[in-house]
Design a protein around this motif. Structure first.
Motif, PDB file in Angstrom:
ATOM      1  N   ALA A 179      53.150  20.794  30.981  1.00 14.30           N
ATOM      2  CA  ALA A 179      54.488  19.774  30.745  1.00 14.30           C
ATOM      3  C   ALA A 179      55.457  20.543  29.901  1.00 14.30           C
ATOM      4  N   THR A 180      56.820  20.185  30.246  1.00 17.75           N
ATOM      5  CA  THR A 180      58.078  20.679  29.594  1.00 17.75           C
ATOM      6  C   THR A 180      58.641  19.453  28.857  1.00 17.75           C
ATOM      7  N   VAL A 181      59.038  19.627  27.716  1.00 19.28           N
ATOM      8  CA  VAL A 181      60.098  18.423  27.142  1.00 19.28           C
ATOM      9  C   VAL A 181      61.284  18.781  27.465  1.00 19.28           C
ATOM     10  N   VAL A 234      42.685  18.899  25.300  1.00 18.93           N
ATOM     11  CA  VAL A 234      43.193  19.968  24.444  1.00 18.93           C
ATOM     12  C   VAL A 234      44.544  20.349  25.071  1.00 18.93           C
ATOM     13  N   LEU A 235      45.457  20.602  24.156  1.00 10.84           N
ATOM     14  CA  LEU A 235      46.859  21.163  24.700  1.00 10.84           C
ATOM     15  C   LEU A 235      47.103  22.109  23.773  1.00 10.84           C
ATOM     16  N   ALA A 236      47.557  23.335  24.636  1.00 16.78           N
ATOM     17  CA  ALA A 236      47.750  24.499  24.107  1.00 16.78           C
ATOM     18  C   ALA A 236      49.086  24.751  23.926  1.00 16.78           C
ATOM     19  N   LEU A 237      49.535  25.226  22.706  1.00 15.14           N
ATOM     20  CA  LEU A 237      51.035  25.372  22.347  1.00 15.14           C
ATOM     21  C   LEU A 237      50.903  26.890  22.002  1.00 15.14           C
ATOM     22  N   ILE A 247      49.144  22.765  28.950  1.00 13.48           N
ATOM     23  CA  ILE A 247      49.919  23.710  28.274  1.00 13.48           C
ATOM     24  C   ILE A 247      51.569  23.302  28.247  1.00 13.48           C
ATOM     25  N   ALA A 248      51.908  23.365  26.906  1.00 20.34           N
ATOM     26  CA  ALA A 248      53.235  23.076  26.528  1.00 20.34           C
ATOM     27  C   ALA A 248      54.214  24.281  26.987  1.00 20.34           C
ATOM     28  N   VAL A 249      54.979  24.113  27.705  1.00 20.94           N
ATOM     29  CA  VAL A 249      55.705  25.360  28.224  1.00 20.94           C
ATOM     30  C   VAL A 249      57.427  25.025  28.146  1.00 20.94           C
ATOM     31  N   SER A 250      58.097  25.609  27.146  1.00 22.25           N
ATOM     32  CA  SER A 250      59.534  25.326  27.094  1.00 22.25           C
ATOM     33  C   SER A 250      60.031  26.091  28.119  1.00 22.25           C
ATOM     34  N   GLY A 251      59.744  27.142  28.364  1.00 24.35           N
ATOM     35  CA  GLY A 251      60.538  28.337  29.199  1.00 24.35           C
ATOM     36  C   GLY A 251      60.670  29.678  28.619  1.00 24.35           C
ATOM     37  N   LEU A 310      51.854  32.416  27.553  1.00 23.41           N
ATOM     38  CA  LEU A 310      50.625  31.561  27.595  1.00 23.41           C
ATOM     39  C   LEU A 310      50.141  30.826  28.765  1.00 23.41           C
ATOM     40  N   MET A 311      51.072  30.468  29.525  1.00 21.27           N
ATOM     41  CA  MET A 311      50.773  29.804  30.766  1.00 21.27           C
ATOM     42  C   MET A 311      50.197  30.927  31.881  1.00 21.27           C
ATOM     43  N   HIS A 312      50.856  32.051  31.891  1.00 19.91           N
ATOM     44  CA  HIS A 312      50.262  33.238  32.847  1.00 19.91           C
ATOM     45  C   HIS A 312      48.912  33.530  32.191  1.00 19.91           C
TER      46      HIS A 312
END
Length: 424
Positions: A61-63, A127-130, A32-36, A43-45
């Motif tokens: 992961a957060t970039v 699989v990476l969820a956006l 899961i890509a999570v920016s905050g 999406l994460m929850h």
């Protein structure tokens, strides 16, 4: 587009909508890509709830692009959110940073996807969820309209696509941003507001604010999302037409894509455009197609039997065929050892030859290949193929009729070119 009611029934509907986006059997790991921001935090929850009873490990992961002083602290706040849910989290840092010139947002986006897909591959995540939403889709369609985009552009953001061997999935693309924030409020979860979301120097922010006015005219987010869906269906149909046309009239020779000139001339404009665009991407190894107007001009030149260069490729006509090959100036000049990947496209095997290095054949090397004309391949195509040299002497040119018991194998097969016409 899915309409979600507030409250518990809305939460259940959100989870059901997300679950439907994941094929069975489920992968062992989902990233899961999570920016905050609100969308990715929701999406994460939601995914944590969605797969609470399944043998699926969620990793986050957060970039950190490092473009704002607060970015590291915000990434660490996301790490804390993930930890509270019992999820593994990693911060990915853009160490290289942006170039002084060029589109900053585009550079950051490319870096973000590169870091995320690299992280996913390293951790065995297929699989990476956006967290893109229907609002993002609507904004994208408006921006593409401003650029007079064709069907591909107006198809907007795809629900699924593959990059670097990782499946990118956008399970929220049919949901409104407002519904996700209502959900976060209902569970008492905060999120981080990026100050750039109010910066009207960015086209997307201007578009976002303009949408509020356009909705009064009936140009709503659901309507624009529907346009993207319709264009996506058209894109699929055109992709099949292009694929069947390529099967009928295209070949791969010496690393070049070759079209029969007569058949290419009779194609509808959209199909000839797609074939040329994909040939350029496949030969150059690029990720992004050229702008539409240069593409239109390149197709017209090819149909007339002329020659031009575009996107690191050379387009020329020879013996009633159109050839798309690497542009000589873009080919790797530095030497490689046999067996290594050369020019990101070839692997050369030296056979019994020793102490050789791989270089482009070039015009001088081609002169040392007496049988090259019998191959029916134009000189510019062969000049950018790999060859073996020792102390300035040509020892082998496997694709130019001077194999000397050596061989050159392409990294990407012809079948991958044909398949690329069906993917988007």
């Amino acid at each position: 587009m899915t309409e979600i009611e507030p409250g518990e029934s809305g939460r259940v509907a959100l989870i059901d909508t997300l679950r439907q986006q994941f094929a069975t059997p489920l992968p062992a790991r989902i990233g899961i890509a999570v920016s905050g921001g609100g969308d990715s935090v929701a999406l994460m929850h939601l995914l944590n709830d969605c797969f609470s009873n399944d043998p699926v490990e969620l990793m986050v992961a957060t970039v950190d692009h490092g473009l704002r002083a607060e970015s590291r602290q915000e990434a660490e706040e996301v790490a804390q959110m993930a930890q509270e849910l019992g999820l593994r989290h990693e911060i990915l840092t853009w160490d290289q940073g942006p170039e002084e010139t060029g589109n900053l947002q585009d550079q950051a986006r490319r870096a973000r996807y590169g870091l995320l897909t690299g992280w996913a591959r390293q951790n065995g995540i297929p699989v990476l969820a956006l967290g893109h939403t229907a609002d993002d889709q609507a904004e994208t369609v408006i921006m593409r309209l401003m650029r007079a985009s064709g069907v591909n552009g107006l198809a907007g953001i795809p629900v699924r696509r593959t990059q670097n061997g990782v499946s990118l999935l956008r399970p929220l693309l049919g949901l409104r941003r407002e519904a996700l924030r209502d959900y976060l409020h209902s569970i008492g979860q905060n999120w981080i507001e990026d100050p750039s979301n109010d910066d009207e120097s960015y086209d997307r922010i201007k578009t976002r604010k303009a949408l509020a006015v356009l909705e009064e005219l009936g140009l709503t987010v659901p309507a624009l999302a529907t346009v993207a869906q319709n264009m996506g269906k058209a894109q699929t149909a055109l992709g099949w037409y292009a694929f069947l046309s390529a099967r009928d009239m295209a070949q791969i020779e010496a690393g070049a894509v070759v079209f029969e000139l007569r058949k290419f001339r009779t194609l509808p404009d959209e199909i000839s455009h797609r074939l040329m665009m994909q040939a350029l991407l496949w030969v150059s190894g690029g990720q992004y197609p050229p702008r539409r107007q240069p593409m239109i001009e390149a197709v017209a030149i090819a149909q007339r039997g002329g020659a031009t260069t575009l996107s690191g490729c050379r387009i020329l006509s020879h013996r009633d065929r159109i050839w798309i090959c690497r542009e000589a100036a873009m080919v790797q000049e530095g030497a490689s050892d046999p067996g290594e990947v050369w020019d990101q496209r070839w692997r050369v095997f030296a056979g019994k030859l020793e102490s050789c290095e791989v270089r482009p054949l070039g015009s001088d090397g081609l002169k040392s290949c007496p049988d090259w004309r019998s191959l029916g391949c134009p000189a510019p195509v062969l000049e950018v193929t790999p060859s073996l040299w020792r102390d300035g002497t040509l020892m082998a040119a496997p694709l130019a009729g001077f194999a000397n018991e050596c061989s050159a194998e392409p990294i990407n097969s012809a079948e991958e070119f044909f398949a690329s016409l069906l993917s988007h």
